[in-house]
Design an enzyme around this catalytic site. Structure first.
Site, mmCIF file in Angstrom:
data_model
loop_
_atom_site.group_PDB
_atom_site.id
_atom_site.type_symbol
_atom_site.label_atom_id
_atom_site.label_comp_id
_atom_site.label_asym_id
_atom_site.label_seq_id
_atom_site.Cartn_x
_atom_site.Cartn_y
_atom_site.Cartn_z
ATOM 1 N N THR A 103 84.132 57.271 98.788
ATOM 2 C CA THR A 103 83.196 57.479 100.060
ATOM 3 C C THR A 103 82.955 56.459 100.802
ATOM 4 O O THR A 103 82.251 55.437 100.386
ATOM 5 C CB THR A 103 81.919 58.368 99.624
ATOM 6 O OG1 THR A 103 82.237 59.356 98.834
ATOM 7 C CG2 THR A 103 81.043 58.819 100.875
ATOM 8 N N PHE A 116 85.252 65.911 96.981
ATOM 9 C CA PHE A 116 84.217 66.831 97.036
ATOM 10 C C PHE A 116 83.637 67.310 95.675
ATOM 11 O O PHE A 116 82.909 68.336 95.544
ATOM 12 C CB PHE A 116 84.463 68.109 97.955
ATOM 13 C CG PHE A 116 84.678 67.853 99.286
ATOM 14 C CD1 PHE A 116 83.958 67.105 100.208
ATOM 15 C CD2 PHE A 116 86.165 67.651 99.789
ATOM 16 C CE1 PHE A 116 84.254 66.757 101.413
ATOM 17 C CE2 PHE A 116 86.376 67.288 101.008
ATOM 18 C CZ PHE A 116 85.572 66.835 101.875
ATOM 19 N N LEU A 117 84.338 66.742 94.540
ATOM 20 C CA LEU A 117 83.829 67.324 93.273
ATOM 21 C C LEU A 117 82.363 67.113 92.943
ATOM 22 O O LEU A 117 81.662 65.905 93.455
ATOM 23 C CB LEU A 117 84.788 66.667 92.080
ATOM 24 C CG LEU A 117 84.852 65.469 91.736
ATOM 25 C CD1 LEU A 117 83.570 64.725 91.141
ATOM 26 C CD2 LEU A 117 86.011 65.107 91.080
ATOM 27 N N GLU A 152 79.741 66.595 89.791
ATOM 28 C CA GLU A 152 79.458 66.392 88.257
ATOM 29 C C GLU A 152 78.966 67.868 87.711
ATOM 30 O O GLU A 152 78.536 68.623 88.016
ATOM 31 C CB GLU A 152 78.374 65.331 88.170
ATOM 32 C CG GLU A 152 78.866 63.832 88.539
ATOM 33 C CD GLU A 152 77.834 62.839 88.335
ATOM 34 O OE1 GLU A 152 77.065 62.955 87.435
ATOM 35 O OE2 GLU A 152 77.805 61.927 89.318
ATOM 36 N N PHE A 160 72.868 75.929 97.121
ATOM 37 C CA PHE A 160 72.307 74.865 97.599
ATOM 38 C C PHE A 160 70.935 75.238 98.273
ATOM 39 O O PHE A 160 70.329 74.429 99.111
ATOM 40 C CB PHE A 160 73.130 73.804 98.408
ATOM 41 C CG PHE A 160 73.844 72.958 97.583
ATOM 42 C CD1 PHE A 160 75.021 73.746 96.843
ATOM 43 C CD2 PHE A 160 73.794 71.666 97.369
ATOM 44 C CE1 PHE A 160 75.897 72.963 96.312
ATOM 45 C CE2 PHE A 160 74.459 71.000 96.575
ATOM 46 C CZ PHE A 160 75.610 71.777 95.819
ATOM 47 N N LEU A 161 70.451 76.243 97.784
ATOM 48 C CA LEU A 161 69.050 76.852 98.246
ATOM 49 C C LEU A 161 68.081 76.864 97.241
ATOM 50 O O LEU A 161 67.334 77.772 97.147
ATOM 51 C CB LEU A 161 69.110 78.069 99.077
ATOM 52 C CG LEU A 161 69.814 78.104 100.575
ATOM 53 C CD1 LEU A 161 69.645 79.383 101.254
ATOM 54 C CD2 LEU A 161 68.890 77.081 101.236
ATOM 55 N N CYS A 185 75.784 60.423 94.567
ATOM 56 C CA CYS A 185 76.140 60.712 95.838
ATOM 57 C C CYS A 185 74.993 60.877 96.995
ATOM 58 O O CYS A 185 75.224 60.284 97.886
ATOM 59 C CB CYS A 185 77.198 61.901 95.867
ATOM 60 S SG CYS A 185 78.682 61.388 94.960
ATOM 61 N N LYS A 245 72.747 58.196 97.974
ATOM 62 C CA LYS A 245 73.334 57.131 98.744
ATOM 63 C C LYS A 245 74.174 57.556 99.923
ATOM 64 O O LYS A 245 74.226 56.736 100.905
ATOM 65 C CB LYS A 245 74.492 56.871 97.481
ATOM 66 C CG LYS A 245 75.402 55.728 98.069
ATOM 67 C CD LYS A 245 76.492 55.227 96.805
ATOM 68 C CE LYS A 245 77.474 56.475 96.832
ATOM 69 N NZ LYS A 245 78.565 56.292 97.404
HETATM 70 C C1 UDX Z 1 77.345 66.063 95.191
HETATM 71 C C2 UDX Z 1 78.353 67.034 95.987
HETATM 72 O O1 UDX Z 1 77.895 68.497 95.805
HETATM 73 C C3 UDX Z 1 79.758 66.855 95.919
HETATM 74 O O2 UDX Z 1 80.474 67.554 96.866
HETATM 75 C C4 UDX Z 1 80.023 65.190 95.989
HETATM 76 O O3 UDX Z 1 81.522 65.000 95.857
HETATM 77 C C5 UDX Z 1 79.119 64.375 95.116
HETATM 78 O O4 UDX Z 1 77.802 64.800 95.531
HETATM 79 P P1 UDX Z 1 76.835 65.981 92.601
HETATM 80 O O5 UDX Z 1 75.948 64.934 93.066
HETATM 81 O O6 UDX Z 1 77.647 65.959 91.400
HETATM 82 O O7 UDX Z 1 77.895 66.550 93.817
HETATM 83 O O8 UDX Z 1 75.790 67.192 92.321
HETATM 84 P P2 UDX Z 1 75.394 68.705 93.032
HETATM 85 O O9 UDX Z 1 75.476 69.908 92.335
HETATM 86 O O10 UDX Z 1 75.745 68.687 94.568
HETATM 87 O O11 UDX Z 1 73.633 68.304 92.899
HETATM 88 C C6 UDX Z 1 73.149 67.288 93.862
HETATM 89 C C7 UDX Z 1 71.604 67.525 93.584
HETATM 90 O O12 UDX Z 1 71.158 68.416 94.381
HETATM 91 C C8 UDX Z 1 71.229 67.381 92.143
HETATM 92 O O13 UDX Z 1 70.034 66.742 91.807
HETATM 93 C C9 UDX Z 1 70.812 68.891 92.040
HETATM 94 O O14 UDX Z 1 69.684 69.340 91.037
HETATM 95 C C10 UDX Z 1 70.212 69.203 93.366
HETATM 96 N N1 UDX Z 1 70.522 70.558 93.874
HETATM 97 C C11 UDX Z 1 71.451 71.194 94.368
HETATM 98 C C12 UDX Z 1 69.153 71.185 94.340
HETATM 99 O O15 UDX Z 1 67.997 70.527 94.111
HETATM 100 N N2 UDX Z 1 69.070 72.398 94.821
HETATM 101 C C13 UDX Z 1 70.472 73.009 94.985
HETATM 102 O O16 UDX Z 1 70.497 74.451 95.441
HETATM 103 C C14 UDX Z 1 71.679 72.444 94.619
#
Ligand code: UDX
Length: 448
Positions: free
Chosen positions: A130, A164-165, A167, A266-267, A277, A280
């Site tokens: 990124t 966009f993966l 973890e 994501f809600l 990610c 940062k």
């Molecule tokens: C994220 C992006 O989703 C991904 O597309 C990008 O490539 C890298 O960053 P990641 O960090 O692996 O991926 O995890 P993600 O599942 O997106 O969750 C990120 C954070 O958001 C976590 O701390 C998670 O607990 C939080 N989260 C996610 C919430 O609090 N609520 C949600 O509804 C979704």
């Protein structure tokens, strides 16, 4: 589909993006070379052990090594010379001012360039890390040209394809992305990479979007900032709901999410987003925007709401327990989300710091992140061996990460093991009906 004889792909960096990309290519029958400047990490990969926990990755890696399709080499030059496309998958950490540190990107570009100097065949370099808009054009391209003494577009190709993966579902996300974005320096580079992806995905290829380099870079930041915005937004709604009797943010999110313009994902309210990610990238976008003379108000608020959200758990603990001085607080979950051992920027870290500042004694347990936490954290935390061991004699328990294992605990477990059964459900994993009558229970986004 046009037959495409790809000799192989190489990746620089064996983190989540690099190792998953390489092993997924191998699973589809391609040859993949991986290079990591950290020799300890490379050695682990060579012995079939991913340097981090990620579902399904270890078996893919082992299979690739057994079939001799995957090689983790000590020479970046070898990786470039034996393949046709190189993905740069190195870290772009935050600097103190929030902007991104491009050291690893530039070193990789320099080394790849040196290898390209020895290569006569066409080769495409793809930035997957990124990076803020302009980086591939203004930093990677000149570096590649300087050390290869060659000309981009004419002698080698250059693209940027954001990753966009997520973890915890990285392998599945790589095989089934919603879309693939190709930012291209020129048409030839874009055509080449599109062919690589079309061959990788076969019949069921996701939409492949082609655009210029800077747009590809910006799609990634805009996507992550938008997802982070959804999370901070629902956390803000959660904080309002908590103050109103009878409101439950989960119900509100469900009601909102069925509107197709909003969408349900994501809600999920909680103690804020963490990981390698979102924090940062949000910081980098703010800094990038400020550098252009524009104050990004929404993204700044997203960051501020997130900074405060983890502390909400400590505020709730104080409301329910009183002073936390010498109180034993059990933390269930250290990883920034379930199914990963990653604790980078995890809400648990802010919570631990705040609890210790209040004088609490902190016990913690995580199904996957214990060794990582013990190796990295410099806090006087008692590391438990199980969830029950963690809540033993505790005056308060905070659920930080929504691991399946924690969902199985019932009120009787807390009653039997805790000194005082006070449960703060930071991810709303329990049914309030079952918990409320039996012990003191509060959850994020749940009004009294
Ligand atoms: C994220 C992006 O989703 C991904 O597309 C990008 O490539 C890298 O960053 P990641 O960090 O692996 O991926 O995890 P993600 O599942 O997106 O969750 C990120 C954070 O958001 C976590 O701390 C998670 O607990 C939080 N989260 C996610 C919430 O609090 N609520 C949600 O509804 C979704």
């Amino acid at each position: 589909m046009e037959f495409f004889n790809l000799r192989g792909v190489s990746v620089v960096g064996t983190g989540f993006v690099g190792l998953v990309t390489a092993t997924c290519f191998v699973d589809k029958g391609y040859v993949a070379y991986a290079y990591d400047s950290n020799h300890e990490k490379a050695e682990m990969v060579r012995s079939g052990r991913p340097p981090f926990y990620e579902p399904n990755l270890e078996s893919l890696l082992k299979k690739g090594l057994e079939r001799s399709l995957f090689k983790c080499v000590n020479s970046l030059e070898e990786a470039v010379l034996k393949t046709d496309v190189t993905f740069i998958c190195v870290g772009t950490p935050s600097k103190a001012d929030g902007s991104i540190d491009l050291t690893y990107i530039e070193t990789s570009a320099e080394e790849i360039g040196k290898a390209l100097a020895k290569k006569s065949d066409y080769h495409v370099v793809v930035v997957k890390s990124t990076v803020v808009p302009g980086t591939t054009q203004n930093r990677v391209k000149p570096q590649l040209e300087k050390s290869s003494h060659k000309v981009t577009g004419k002698d080698f190709g250059l693209c940027m394809s954001p990753e966009f993966l997520k973890e915890g579902s990285a392998v599945n996300d790589t095989f089934n992305p919603d879309r693939v974005v190709i930012g291209e320096y020129d048409k030839k580079s874009g055509d080449f990479l599109e062919k690589v992806f079309l061959n990788f995905y076969g019949e069921n290829s996701p939409p492949i979007l082609r655009m210029n380099l800077a747009s590809g870079e910006m799609v990634k930041y805009a996507s992550n900032a938008f997802l982070a915005t959804k999370i901070s937004f629902i956390n803000e709604i959660a904080n309002i709901c908590e103050r109103v009797k009878g409101l439950d943010v989960a119900e509100i999110a469900k009601g909102m999410g069925l509107d197709q313009r909003i969408g349900p994902r994501f809600l999920q309210a909680g103690l804020g987003f963490g990981g390698s990610c979102f924090p940062k990238d949000v910081k980098a976008l703010i800094s990038f925007s400020q550098g252009l003379g524009y104050e990004p108000q929404i993204v700044k608020s997203v960051f501020d709401v997130n900074e405060r959200q983890a502390i909400r758990a400590v505020e709730l603990a104080k409301q329910l327990v009183g002073s936390l001085k010498d109180k034993r607080v059990a933390l269930l979950g250290l990883a920034f989300k379930p199914d990963t051992s990653d604790i980078r920027e995890a809400p648990s870290l802010k919570i631990i710091r705040n609890l210790l500042a209040e004088g609490a004694v902190v016990a913690a347990y995580d199904p996957a992140a214990m060794s990582e936490a013990e190796a990295i954290l410099d806090y006087p935390v008692e590391y438990a061996v199980s969830s029950l061991d963690c809540i033993e004699r505790a005056d308060c328990c905070i659920v930080v990460t929504e691991w399946e294992e924690f969902k199985k605990l019932n009120p009787e477990d807390f009653l039997a093991h805790m000194q005082k059964p006070v449960v703060i459900d930071g991810r709303k994993i329990y049914d309030p009906e079952k918990f409320r009558g039996k012990l003191v229970y509060a959850a994020v986004g749940l009004g009294e």
